[in-house]
Design a protein around this motif. Sequence first.
Motif, PDB file in Angstrom:
ATOM      1  N   SER A  56      71.676   9.415  70.245  1.00 49.93           N
ATOM      2  CA  SER A  56      71.112   9.350  71.590  1.00 49.93           C
ATOM      3  C   SER A  56      69.587   9.339  71.549  1.00 49.93           C
ATOM      4  CB  SER A  56      71.584  10.565  72.401  1.00 49.93           C
ATOM      5  OG  SER A  56      70.923  10.612  73.641  1.00 49.93           O
ATOM      6  N   GLU A  58      67.964  10.420  74.141  1.00 52.26           N
ATOM      7  CA  GLU A  58      67.629  11.573  74.969  1.00 52.26           C
ATOM      8  C   GLU A  58      67.744  12.849  74.153  1.00 52.26           C
ATOM      9  OE1 GLU A  58      69.658   9.021  76.591  1.00 52.26           O
ATOM     10  OE2 GLU A  58      67.735   8.368  77.369  1.00 52.26           O
ATOM     11  N   GLY A 113      73.494   7.772  77.802  1.00 45.70           N
ATOM     12  CA  GLY A 113      72.120   7.307  77.905  1.00 45.70           C
ATOM     13  C   GLY A 113      71.840   6.217  76.888  1.00 45.70           C
TER      14      GLY A 113
END
Length: 187
Positions: A56, A58, A113
Amino acid sequence: MSPHEGHRKSLVTRQSYPRVPFSLLVNNRTYVPGQHIQVILTGDINFKGFFVQARSMEGDSGVPLGRFINPHVGSKVMSCSLSPTAANAWSHMDKYHKSDTTATWVAPPSNEGNIFFRATVVKEKSIYWENIFSDIVHYTGPIYQPTEPPELEPKNVPCTGGPRLAASITTSMMRVIVALVLIILMF
Protein backbone atom coordinates in the motif's frame (compact mmCIF):
# COMPACT_ATOMS: atom_id res chain seq x y z
CA MET A 1 12.76 -7.67 1.59
CA SER A 2 16.28 -9.06 1.76
CA PRO A 3 17.47 -12.47 0.59
CA HIS A 4 17.86 -15.07 3.33
CA GLU A 5 20.99 -16.90 4.47
CA GLY A 6 23.87 -17.36 2.10
CA HIS A 7 23.34 -14.00 0.43
CA ARG A 8 25.68 -11.14 1.24
CA LYS A 9 24.93 -7.70 -0.03
CA SER A 10 27.25 -6.98 -2.89
CA LEU A 11 29.47 -3.96 -3.19
CA VAL A 12 27.89 -3.09 -6.53
CA THR A 13 29.14 0.38 -7.39
CA ARG A 14 27.61 2.99 -9.63
CA GLN A 15 30.55 2.54 -11.98
CA SER A 16 29.77 -1.11 -12.64
CA TYR A 17 25.97 -0.55 -12.74
CA PRO A 18 25.08 3.10 -13.30
CA ARG A 19 21.38 2.24 -12.91
CA VAL A 20 19.33 -0.69 -11.67
CA PRO A 21 19.28 -3.18 -14.56
CA PHE A 22 15.77 -4.47 -13.76
CA SER A 23 12.24 -3.19 -14.28
CA LEU A 24 9.00 -4.17 -12.60
CA LEU A 25 6.19 -3.47 -15.07
CA VAL A 26 2.38 -3.63 -14.82
CA ASN A 27 -0.15 -3.78 -17.64
CA ASN A 28 -2.57 -1.41 -15.92
CA ARG A 29 -2.05 1.65 -13.72
CA THR A 30 -5.52 1.50 -12.14
CA TYR A 31 -7.45 -1.24 -10.36
CA VAL A 32 -10.81 -2.09 -8.84
CA PRO A 33 -11.50 -4.89 -6.32
CA GLY A 34 -10.81 -8.33 -7.79
CA GLN A 35 -9.19 -7.03 -10.99
CA HIS A 36 -6.38 -9.04 -12.61
CA ILE A 37 -3.14 -7.19 -13.42
CA GLN A 38 -0.18 -8.67 -15.28
CA VAL A 39 3.14 -8.08 -13.46
CA ILE A 40 6.38 -8.47 -15.43
CA LEU A 41 9.89 -8.56 -14.04
CA THR A 42 12.46 -7.98 -16.76
CA GLY A 43 16.18 -7.32 -16.79
CA ASP A 44 18.92 -5.93 -18.97
CA ILE A 45 21.02 -8.72 -17.46
CA ASN A 46 20.01 -12.25 -16.45
CA PHE A 47 19.00 -13.03 -12.89
CA LYS A 48 18.58 -16.21 -10.84
CA GLY A 49 16.20 -15.22 -8.09
CA PHE A 50 13.52 -12.72 -7.22
CA PHE A 51 10.79 -11.92 -4.72
CA VAL A 52 7.77 -9.63 -5.44
CA GLN A 53 4.90 -8.31 -3.31
CA ALA A 54 2.19 -5.64 -3.67
CA ARG A 55 2.17 -2.97 -0.95
CA SER A 56 0.00 0.00 0.00
CA MET A 57 1.08 3.59 -0.70
CA GLU A 58 -0.87 4.69 2.40
CA GLY A 59 1.76 3.96 5.04
CA ASP A 60 3.34 0.65 4.07
CA SER A 61 2.56 -1.63 7.02
CA GLY A 62 4.68 -4.43 5.63
CA VAL A 63 1.56 -6.48 4.89
CA PRO A 64 1.40 -7.74 1.30
CA LEU A 65 -1.84 -7.05 -0.57
CA GLY A 66 -3.83 -9.13 -3.05
CA ARG A 67 -2.70 -12.48 -4.36
CA PHE A 68 -0.71 -13.86 -7.26
CA ILE A 69 -1.87 -16.51 -9.72
CA ASN A 70 -0.54 -18.04 -12.96
CA PRO A 71 3.18 -17.69 -12.26
CA HIS A 72 5.48 -18.17 -15.25
CA VAL A 73 7.45 -21.42 -15.55
CA GLY A 74 10.31 -21.40 -13.05
CA SER A 75 8.43 -19.25 -10.53
CA LYS A 76 5.86 -19.86 -7.79
CA VAL A 77 3.44 -18.08 -5.50
CA MET A 78 4.03 -18.05 -1.75
CA SER A 79 2.16 -17.08 1.40
CA CYS A 80 3.85 -14.71 3.81
CA SER A 81 2.97 -15.02 7.48
CA LEU A 82 2.36 -11.27 7.84
CA SER A 83 -0.89 -11.47 5.91
CA PRO A 84 -3.96 -13.71 6.15
CA THR A 85 -4.17 -13.77 2.34
CA ALA A 86 -2.77 -16.89 0.68
CA ALA A 87 -0.42 -16.55 -2.32
CA ASN A 88 0.46 -12.93 -1.50
CA ALA A 89 4.04 -13.15 -2.79
CA TRP A 90 5.69 -14.33 -6.00
CA SER A 91 9.21 -15.78 -6.21
CA HIS A 92 11.62 -17.96 -8.20
CA MET A 93 11.34 -21.73 -8.01
CA ASP A 94 14.74 -22.64 -9.45
CA LYS A 95 18.18 -21.07 -9.84
CA TYR A 96 18.29 -21.03 -13.63
CA HIS A 97 19.11 -17.76 -15.36
CA LYS A 98 16.10 -15.71 -16.40
CA SER A 99 15.78 -12.53 -18.41
CA ASP A 100 12.10 -11.96 -17.57
CA THR A 101 9.16 -13.59 -15.84
CA THR A 102 5.46 -12.86 -15.35
CA ALA A 103 2.56 -13.55 -13.01
CA THR A 104 -0.97 -12.27 -12.59
CA TRP A 105 -1.90 -10.26 -9.50
CA VAL A 106 -5.49 -10.29 -8.25
CA ALA A 107 -6.51 -7.10 -6.44
CA PRO A 108 -7.97 -7.45 -2.94
CA PRO A 109 -11.77 -7.44 -2.55
CA SER A 110 -11.79 -4.09 -0.74
CA ASN A 111 -10.32 -0.62 -1.14
CA GLU A 112 -6.65 -0.72 -0.17
CA GLY A 113 -5.91 2.64 -1.77
CA ASN A 114 -3.09 3.15 -4.24
CA ILE A 115 -0.54 0.34 -4.36
CA PHE A 116 2.86 -0.45 -5.83
CA PHE A 117 4.85 -3.63 -6.43
CA ARG A 118 8.23 -4.08 -4.77
CA ALA A 119 10.90 -6.58 -5.79
CA THR A 120 14.27 -7.90 -4.73
CA VAL A 121 16.29 -9.44 -7.58
CA VAL A 122 19.31 -11.74 -7.21
CA LYS A 123 21.89 -11.92 -10.01
CA GLU A 124 24.28 -14.23 -8.18
CA LYS A 125 24.49 -15.41 -4.60
CA SER A 126 26.16 -12.23 -3.36
CA ILE A 127 24.89 -9.72 -5.94
CA TYR A 128 21.35 -8.50 -5.54
CA TRP A 129 19.20 -5.40 -5.74
CA GLU A 130 16.48 -4.45 -3.24
CA ASN A 131 13.57 -2.02 -3.48
CA ILE A 132 12.87 -2.21 -7.18
CA PHE A 133 9.49 -0.50 -7.55
CA SER A 134 6.76 -0.57 -10.16
CA ASP A 135 4.74 2.44 -11.16
CA ILE A 136 1.92 3.30 -8.76
CA VAL A 137 -1.34 1.48 -9.44
CA HIS A 138 -4.23 3.77 -8.50
CA TYR A 139 -7.45 2.55 -6.90
CA THR A 140 -10.46 3.61 -8.99
CA GLY A 141 -13.21 1.45 -7.50
CA PRO A 142 -16.07 2.56 -5.27
CA ILE A 143 -15.05 4.60 -2.26
CA TYR A 144 -18.10 3.71 -0.18
CA GLN A 145 -19.52 0.22 -0.29
CA PRO A 146 -22.59 0.07 1.98
CA THR A 147 -23.29 -3.33 3.50
CA GLU A 148 -26.88 -2.42 4.43
CA PRO A 149 -29.33 0.01 2.88
CA PRO A 150 -29.24 3.39 4.62
CA GLU A 151 -31.92 4.06 7.20
CA LEU A 152 -34.60 6.49 6.14
CA GLU A 153 -35.45 9.08 8.72
CA PRO A 154 -39.11 10.12 9.08
CA LYS A 155 -39.72 13.66 7.99
CA ASN A 156 -42.11 16.05 9.68
CA VAL A 157 -44.46 17.23 6.98
CA PRO A 158 -46.61 20.02 8.34
CA CYS A 159 -50.31 20.00 7.57
CA THR A 160 -50.76 22.83 5.07
CA GLY A 161 -54.42 23.44 5.89
CA GLY A 162 -53.80 24.56 9.45
CA PRO A 163 -55.64 23.39 12.58
CA ARG A 164 -59.15 23.63 11.05
CA LEU A 165 -58.27 21.16 8.26
CA ALA A 166 -56.69 18.76 10.75
CA ALA A 167 -59.81 18.97 12.93
CA SER A 168 -62.14 18.41 9.99
CA ILE A 169 -60.13 15.36 8.86
CA THR A 170 -60.28 13.95 12.38
CA THR A 171 -64.04 14.58 12.59
CA SER A 172 -64.62 12.98 9.19
CA MET A 173 -62.61 9.93 10.18
CA MET A 174 -64.60 9.57 13.39
CA ARG A 175 -67.88 9.67 11.45
CA VAL A 176 -66.65 6.86 9.16
CA ILE A 177 -65.61 4.72 12.11
CA VAL A 178 -68.95 5.20 13.89
CA ALA A 179 -70.83 4.31 10.69
CA LEU A 180 -68.81 1.12 10.30
CA VAL A 181 -69.44 0.11 13.90
CA LEU A 182 -73.21 0.66 13.49
CA ILE A 183 -73.28 -1.42 10.31
CA ILE A 184 -71.47 -4.26 12.06
CA LEU A 185 -73.86 -4.15 15.03
CA MET A 186 -76.91 -4.27 12.78
CA PHE A 187 -75.90 -7.60 11.27
